[in-house]
Design a protein around this motif. Structure first.
Motif, PDB file in Angstrom:
ATOM      1  N   ILE A   1      -2.426  -1.181   8.626  1.00 51.43           N
ATOM      2  CA  ILE A   1      -1.179  -1.061   8.208  1.00 51.43           C
ATOM      3  C   ILE A   1      -0.921  -1.661   6.881  1.00 51.43           C
ATOM      4  CG2 ILE A   1       1.451  -1.333   8.636  1.00 51.43           C
ATOM      5  CD1 ILE A   1       0.816  -1.047  11.717  1.00 51.43           C
ATOM      6  N   LYS A   2      -1.516  -2.992   6.591  1.00 54.39           N
ATOM      7  CA  LYS A   2      -1.312  -3.691   5.431  1.00 54.39           C
ATOM      8  C   LYS A   2      -2.126  -3.040   4.345  1.00 54.39           C
ATOM      9  CE  LYS A   2      -0.648  -8.208   7.673  1.00 54.39           C
ATOM     10  NZ  LYS A   2      -1.222  -9.667   7.763  1.00 54.39           N
ATOM     11  N   ILE A   3      -3.142  -2.420   4.752  1.00 51.18           N
ATOM     12  CA  ILE A   3      -3.990  -1.930   3.511  1.00 51.18           C
ATOM     13  C   ILE A   3      -3.320  -0.519   3.155  1.00 51.18           C
ATOM     14  CG2 ILE A   3      -6.127  -0.773   3.139  1.00 51.18           C
ATOM     15  CD1 ILE A   3      -7.667  -2.716   5.085  1.00 51.18           C
ATOM     16  N   PHE A   4      -2.750   0.287   4.153  1.00 49.14           N
ATOM     17  CA  PHE A   4      -1.927   1.606   3.787  1.00 49.14           C
ATOM     18  C   PHE A   4      -0.937   1.253   2.901  1.00 49.14           C
ATOM     19  CE2 PHE A   4      -3.805   3.870   7.644  1.00 49.14           C
ATOM     20  CZ  PHE A   4      -4.300   4.830   6.816  1.00 49.14           C
ATOM     21  N   ASN A   5      -0.194   0.150   3.205  1.00 52.37           N
ATOM     22  CA  ASN A   5       1.010  -0.205   2.681  1.00 52.37           C
ATOM     23  C   ASN A   5       0.642  -0.605   1.203  1.00 52.37           C
ATOM     24  OD1 ASN A   5       3.700  -0.790   2.177  1.00 52.37           O
ATOM     25  ND2 ASN A   5       3.532  -3.004   2.554  1.00 52.37           N
ATOM     26  N   GLN A   6      -0.418  -1.453   1.082  1.00 54.39           N
ATOM     27  CA  GLN A   6      -0.964  -1.824  -0.250  1.00 54.39           C
ATOM     28  C   GLN A   6      -1.289  -0.623  -1.134  1.00 54.39           C
ATOM     29  OE1 GLN A   6      -0.179  -4.986  -1.310  1.00 54.39           O
ATOM     30  NE2 GLN A   6      -0.608  -4.058  -3.215  1.00 54.39           N
ATOM     31  N   MET A   7      -2.122   0.211  -0.451  1.00 61.71           N
ATOM     32  CA  MET A   7      -2.459   1.464  -1.073  1.00 61.71           C
ATOM     33  C   MET A   7      -1.342   2.258  -1.697  1.00 61.71           C
ATOM     34  SD  MET A   7      -5.719   2.599   1.167  1.00 61.71           S
ATOM     35  CE  MET A   7      -6.295   4.117   0.246  1.00 61.71           C
ATOM     36  N   GLY A   8      -0.096   2.389  -0.974  1.00 63.87           N
ATOM     37  CA  GLY A   8       1.018   3.031  -1.318  1.00 63.87           C
ATOM     38  C   GLY A   8       1.715   2.547  -2.632  1.00 63.87           C
ATOM     39  N   ILE A   9       1.574   1.115  -2.769  1.00 59.11           N
ATOM     40  CA  ILE A   9       2.176   0.278  -3.815  1.00 59.11           C
ATOM     41  C   ILE A   9       1.235   0.558  -5.174  1.00 59.11           C
ATOM     42  CG2 ILE A   9       2.399  -1.855  -4.914  1.00 59.11           C
ATOM     43  CD1 ILE A   9       3.088  -2.949  -1.784  1.00 59.11           C
ATOM     44  N   GLU A  10      -0.028   0.585  -4.948  1.00 59.46           N
ATOM     45  CA  GLU A  10      -1.063   0.979  -6.000  1.00 59.46           C
ATOM     46  C   GLU A  10      -0.687   2.389  -6.403  1.00 59.46           C
ATOM     47  OE1 GLU A  10      -2.645  -1.250  -7.658  1.00 59.46           O
ATOM     48  OE2 GLU A  10      -1.754  -2.825  -6.128  1.00 59.46           O
ATOM     49  N   LEU A  11      -0.532   3.421  -5.605  1.00 59.66           N
ATOM     50  CA  LEU A  11      -0.213   4.554  -6.048  1.00 59.66           C
ATOM     51  C   LEU A  11       1.386   4.924  -6.724  1.00 59.66           C
ATOM     52  CD1 LEU A  11      -1.598   6.329  -2.762  1.00 59.66           C
ATOM     53  CD2 LEU A  11      -2.256   6.814  -5.027  1.00 59.66           C
ATOM     54  N   TYR A  12       2.100   4.374  -6.353  1.00 57.34           N
ATOM     55  CA  TYR A  12       3.304   4.187  -6.848  1.00 57.34           C
ATOM     56  C   TYR A  12       3.323   3.523  -8.464  1.00 57.34           C
ATOM     57  CZ  TYR A  12       8.197   2.922  -7.880  1.00 57.34           C
ATOM     58  OH  TYR A  12       9.667   3.005  -8.316  1.00 57.34           O
ATOM     59  N   LYS A  13       2.393   2.713  -8.459  1.00 59.42           N
ATOM     60  CA  LYS A  13       2.191   2.116 -10.143  1.00 59.42           C
ATOM     61  C   LYS A  13       1.478   3.203 -10.853  1.00 59.42           C
ATOM     62  CE  LYS A  13       1.311  -2.706  -8.654  1.00 59.42           C
ATOM     63  NZ  LYS A  13       0.351  -3.818  -8.598  1.00 59.42           N
ATOM     64  N   LEU A  14       0.757   4.138 -10.037  1.00 61.53           N
ATOM     65  CA  LEU A  14      -0.028   5.203 -11.029  1.00 61.53           C
ATOM     66  C   LEU A  14       1.037   6.339 -11.354  1.00 61.53           C
ATOM     67  CD1 LEU A  14      -3.704   5.026  -9.360  1.00 61.53           C
ATOM     68  CD2 LEU A  14      -2.807   4.103 -11.554  1.00 61.53           C
ATOM     69  N   GLY A  15       2.058   6.348 -10.476  1.00 59.26           N
ATOM     70  CA  GLY A  15       3.049   7.497 -10.711  1.00 59.26           C
ATOM     71  C   GLY A  15       2.910   8.479  -9.510  1.00 59.26           C
ATOM     72  N   ASP A  16       1.972   8.320  -8.554  1.00 63.08           N
ATOM     73  CA  ASP A  16       1.931   9.194  -7.435  1.00 63.08           C
ATOM     74  C   ASP A  16       3.013   8.849  -6.239  1.00 63.08           C
ATOM     75  OD1 ASP A  16       1.004  11.438  -5.901  1.00 63.08           O
ATOM     76  OD2 ASP A  16      -0.982  11.033  -6.101  1.00 63.08           O
ATOM     77  N   VAL A  17       4.124   9.056  -6.414  1.00 65.86           N
ATOM     78  CA  VAL A  17       5.059   8.495  -5.417  1.00 65.86           C
ATOM     79  C   VAL A  17       4.810   9.581  -4.120  1.00 65.86           C
ATOM     80  CG1 VAL A  17       6.900   7.828  -7.011  1.00 65.86           C
ATOM     81  CG2 VAL A  17       6.722  10.332  -6.587  1.00 65.86           C
ATOM     82  N   GLU A  18       4.502  10.857  -4.246  1.00 68.01           N
ATOM     83  CA  GLU A  18       4.455  11.695  -2.986  1.00 68.01           C
ATOM     84  C   GLU A  18       3.160  11.118  -2.172  1.00 68.01           C
ATOM     85  OE1 GLU A  18       3.921  15.698  -3.932  1.00 68.01           O
ATOM     86  OE2 GLU A  18       5.810  16.010  -4.728  1.00 68.01           O
ATOM     87  N   ALA A  19       2.117  10.641  -2.912  1.00 67.00           N
ATOM     88  CA  ALA A  19       1.074  10.391  -2.147  1.00 67.00           C
ATOM     89  C   ALA A  19       1.401   8.628  -1.662  1.00 67.00           C
ATOM     90  CB  ALA A  19      -0.363   9.921  -3.106  1.00 67.00           C
ATOM     91  N   GLN A  20       2.220   8.028  -2.579  1.00 64.73           N
ATOM     92  CA  GLN A  20       2.585   6.698  -1.962  1.00 64.73           C
ATOM     93  C   GLN A  20       3.574   6.782  -0.694  1.00 64.73           C
ATOM     94  OE1 GLN A  20       6.194   5.397  -2.866  1.00 64.73           O
ATOM     95  NE2 GLN A  20       5.946   3.816  -1.695  1.00 64.73           N
TER      96      GLN A  20
END
Length: 551
Positions: A77-96
Motif C-alpha cells: 500500500i505504501k509503495i502504491f501510494n508513493q508511486m501515485g505521488i511520483e506520477l502526480y509530479k509527472l502530471g499523470d493524474v489519471e495514473a496517480q
C-alpha cells in the motif's frame, strides 16, 4: 502381490519436504531483501526528484513483494501510494488516481492504518482535483473532513479544507456566493493549521485567504499585510518555493488593487529571485502580471517586451522539458542496465550458495529413481501376469458364452424345423385319411355315411385351422427377433398369410413343403408367392427367399 515400500517412501518424502522448506525459506529471505533494496533505491530517486527512476525502482520492489501477511500488504500500500505521488509530479493524474485505488484495494478499509488511509484519501482527492470532476472533488474532500472530525490529524484536515476552499473559489464566476463558502473553508484550514502548530502551513493558508480577500472584500481585511508577512516568513525559514509563491500572490494582489508601481517594483525584484532558484512557472506568472499592468497603463512597448520574455521563457521551458525527458529515458536505460548486472551478480551468488544443495538433491533424486524403478519393475511384472491371466479368463468366458448361445440357437432352429415337419406330416396324414374316407363313399351304408360325414368335418376343421401357427410364430421370433415387426413397419398392408409365406421362405422350405403345411396345392402356393412378390415390389431377379433373409 506388489512389494510394500511405504516406510521407505515416507522417509524419502519427509526428507524431500525438509529440503524444499529450507530452499523456500532462503528464497523468501532473498526476495524480501531485494524488495527492501528496491524500496530504498526508489526513495533515493524520489529525494533527488528523479520521478521516472523512482517509479521503476518501486515497480521492482512491488514485483518482489510476494508475501500475503498483513505487514507485506501494508508495505505494498505504501509503495502504491508513493508511486501515485511520483506520477502526480509527472502530471499523470489519471495514473496517480489508479495507483491510489490499487492501494485501497490491497486491504479492507478498516484494516488500513488510519494515517495511511487518510493520506491515500488526500492524494486521491488531490489527483481528482486536477481532473474535470469538480463536484466529485468537493464531495470527496467533504468526506475527508468527516474522517478527520474525530482525529488528531490537523494538518490533513487543513489540506482538505484548503482544497475545498480552492474548489469553491474557482467557481466564483459561476456563483458569487461560493466566495463566502471558500472563506469558511480557508478559515477552518487556518484553525486546523494553528492547532497542529505548523507555522509554514498557517502562512500558506493565509496566502490563500489574502488572495481571496483581495478579490472579495479588500476593504475589510489587510490582505497586503498578510501576504507580506507570509513572504517574510518563508524568506526567514529559507523556503524559497513558497517564498516565490507568496511573491506571485502579493504581485497579483497589487494588480487587483491597482497599486501598479508597487506591483512592478515587486516584479522587478522577484523575477531574478525566481530565475535564480529555477521557479520558471512563478517567473511566467510574474511576467504575465507585468504585461497586463503595462498594457493597462498604455505602455505597449513594455507590454510587448514582457510578452516576448514570456514566449522566450515558454520556449526555454519546452526545450528543457524535452531535454529532461530525454535525460530521464537515459537514466531509466542506465538503471535497467544496472538492474541487469545486479540480477546477474545475484544469480551467480545464488548459484554458488546452492551448488552443494543441488548436488545433494541430485543424489537424492537418483536414489529415489533407482528405488522407484526397481519397485515399478517388479510390480509391472506381476501386473503383467495378472493381466495375462485375466485376459485368458475373459477369452475362455467369452468363448463359452458364444458356444452356449450358438447351441441354444441351433436347438431352437432344430425344434422349429421339427415342429414344422411334424406339422407337415400331420397334414399329410390327415389328407391321406380324407382320401381313404372318400374311397369308402361308394360302399357306405347309412350309419357309415353319418360317421364318414362327421369324420370329414373334423378333418376339414383340423386341416384349415392350423392351431400350431401361434406356437410356430412364437418360436420363430425367438430365433429371428423383430422379423415380423420390421417387415410390418415397411409393408403395413401385408396379410397374415403373407407373413406365413415369408417365414417359411426364411426357413428355406420348398413350395411342396409349404403346400403340405398349408393343406393346399403347390400351384396355389406359387400363385400366392407371385402375388406376394407383387405386393413387395420386388424386381424380377430377386426371389422371396433373398428378401426374407435381409430381415
Amino acid at each position: 502381490m506388489p512389494i510394500s515400500s511405504k516406510p521407505l517412501f515416507q522417509i524419502i518424502r519427509l526428507w524431500s519436504l525438509m529440503l524444499l522448506f529450507t530452499f523456500s525459506l532462503q528464497a523468501q529471505e532473498e526476495i524480501d531483501s531485494l524488495a527492501a533494496y528496491y524500496r530504498k533505491l526508489g526513495d533515493h530517486y524520489k529525494e533527488t526528484n528523479k520521478s521516472d527512476s523512482a517509479l521503476y525502482a518501486y515497480r521492482l520492489a512491488l514485483a518482489k513483494l510476494v508475501g500475503s501477511d498483513k505487514n507485506a500488504k501494508i508495505e505494498r500500500i505504501k509503495i502504491f501510494n508513493q508511486m501515485g505521488i511520483e506520477l502526480y509530479k509527472l502530471g499523470d493524474v489519471e495514473a496517480q488516481v489508479a495507483y491510489t485505488d490499487s492501494a485501497l484495494a490491497v486491504l479492507s478499509w478498516e484494516d488500513i492504518p488510519t494515517e495511511i488511509r487518510l493520506s491515500l484519501l488526500v492524494n486521491r482527492t488531490t489527483g481528482l482535483s486536477r481532473m474535470d470532476q469538480p463536484q466529485e472533488q468537493k464531495q470527496r474532500y467533504k468526506k475527508l473532513l468527516a474522517e478527520f472530525a474525530d482525529s488528531n490529524f490537523h494538518s490533513l484536515r487543513a489540506i482538505a479544507s484548503i482544497n475545498l476552499g480552492k474548489a469553491y473559489a474557482n467557481e466564483y464566476f459561476i456563483d458569487s456566493a461560493n466566495m463566502d463558502t471558500a472563506e469558511i473553508y480557508f478559515l477552518d484550514a487556518l484553525k486546523a493549521a494553528k492547532e497542529d502548530g505548523d507555522a509554514a502551513l498557517q502562512k500558506q493558508v493565509e496566502i490563500y485567504l489574502a488572495t481571496l480577500w483581495t478579490m472579495h472584500n479588500p476593504a475589510e481585511h489587510d490582505a497586503i499585510g498578510m501576504l507580506e508577512k507570509a513572504r517574510n516568513f518563508y524568506d526567514s525559514i529559507e523556503d524559497t518555493y513558497k517564498g516565490a509563491f507568496a511573491r506571485v500572490q502579493l504581485a497579483t494582489a497589487y494588480y487587483f488593487l491597482d497599486r501598479d508601481e508597487e506591483a512592478l517594483a515587486l516584479i522587478d525584484e522577484s523575477m531574478p529571485f525566481c530565475l535564480k532558484h529555477g521557479y520558471r512557472e512563478h517567473y511566467l506568472s510574474l511576467v504575465e502580471i507585468g504585461r497586463r499592468i503595462h498594457k493597462r497603463q498604455g505602455n505597449f512597448e513594455e507590454a510587448l517586451a514582457f510578452a516576448e520574455d514570456r514566449m522566450s521563457m515558454e520556449d526555454t521551458l519546452h526545450r528543457e522539458k524535452l531535454e529532461a525527458d530525454l535525460a530521464q529515458l537515459e537514466a531509466r536505460f542506465r538503471l535497467k542496465e544496472k538492474e541487469q548486472k545486479l540480477k546477474l551478480l545475484e544469480a551467480e551468488n545464488a548459484l554458488q550458495r546452492k551448488s552443494q544443495w543441488l548436488l545433494l538433491v541430485l543424489v537424492l533424486i537418483f536414489f529415489i529413481l533407482m528405488v522407484a524403478a526397481i519397485w515399478i519393475w517388479r510390480n509391472q511384472r506381476k501386473l503383467a501376469l495378472y493381466r495375462e491371466e485375466a485376459l485368458q479368463m475373459e477369452l475362455k468366458t467369452e468363448q463359452l458364452q458364444r458356444s452356449n448361445l450358438q447351441m441354444e440357437l441351433e436347438q431352437k432352429k432344430r425344434q422349429l424345423l421339427t415342429n414344422t415337419l411334424q406339422l407337415s406330416e400331420r397334414n399329410e396324414l390327415l389328407e391321406q385319411l380324407k382320401e381313404d374316407l372318400q374311397e369308402l363313399d361308394t360302399q357306405k351304408s347309412t350309419a357309415l355315411s353319418a360317421l364318414q360325414a362327421k369324420m370329414s368335418q373334423m378333418l376339414e376343421t383340423n386341416l384349415n385351422a392350423d392351431p400350431l401357427w401361434a406356437d410356430f410364430k412364437l418360436k420363430f421370433e425367438e430365433i429371428h427377433p423383430e422379423f415380423f415387426a420390421q417387415i410390418k413397419a415397411d409393408y403395413p398392408d401385408l396379410s397374415e398369410k403373407d407373413f406365413r409365406l415369408l417365414a417359411f421362405a426364411r426357413l428355406g422350405l420348398s413350395i411342396k413343403e409349404v403346400a403340405a403345411l398349408l393343406h393346399v396345392e403347390p400351384a396355389s402356393v406359387k400363385t400366392a408367392r407371385y402375388r406376394l412378390k407383387k405386393k413387395l415390389n420386388l424386381p424380377a431377379d430377386q426371389d422371396i427367399e433373398s428378401f426374407s433373409a435381409s430381415f
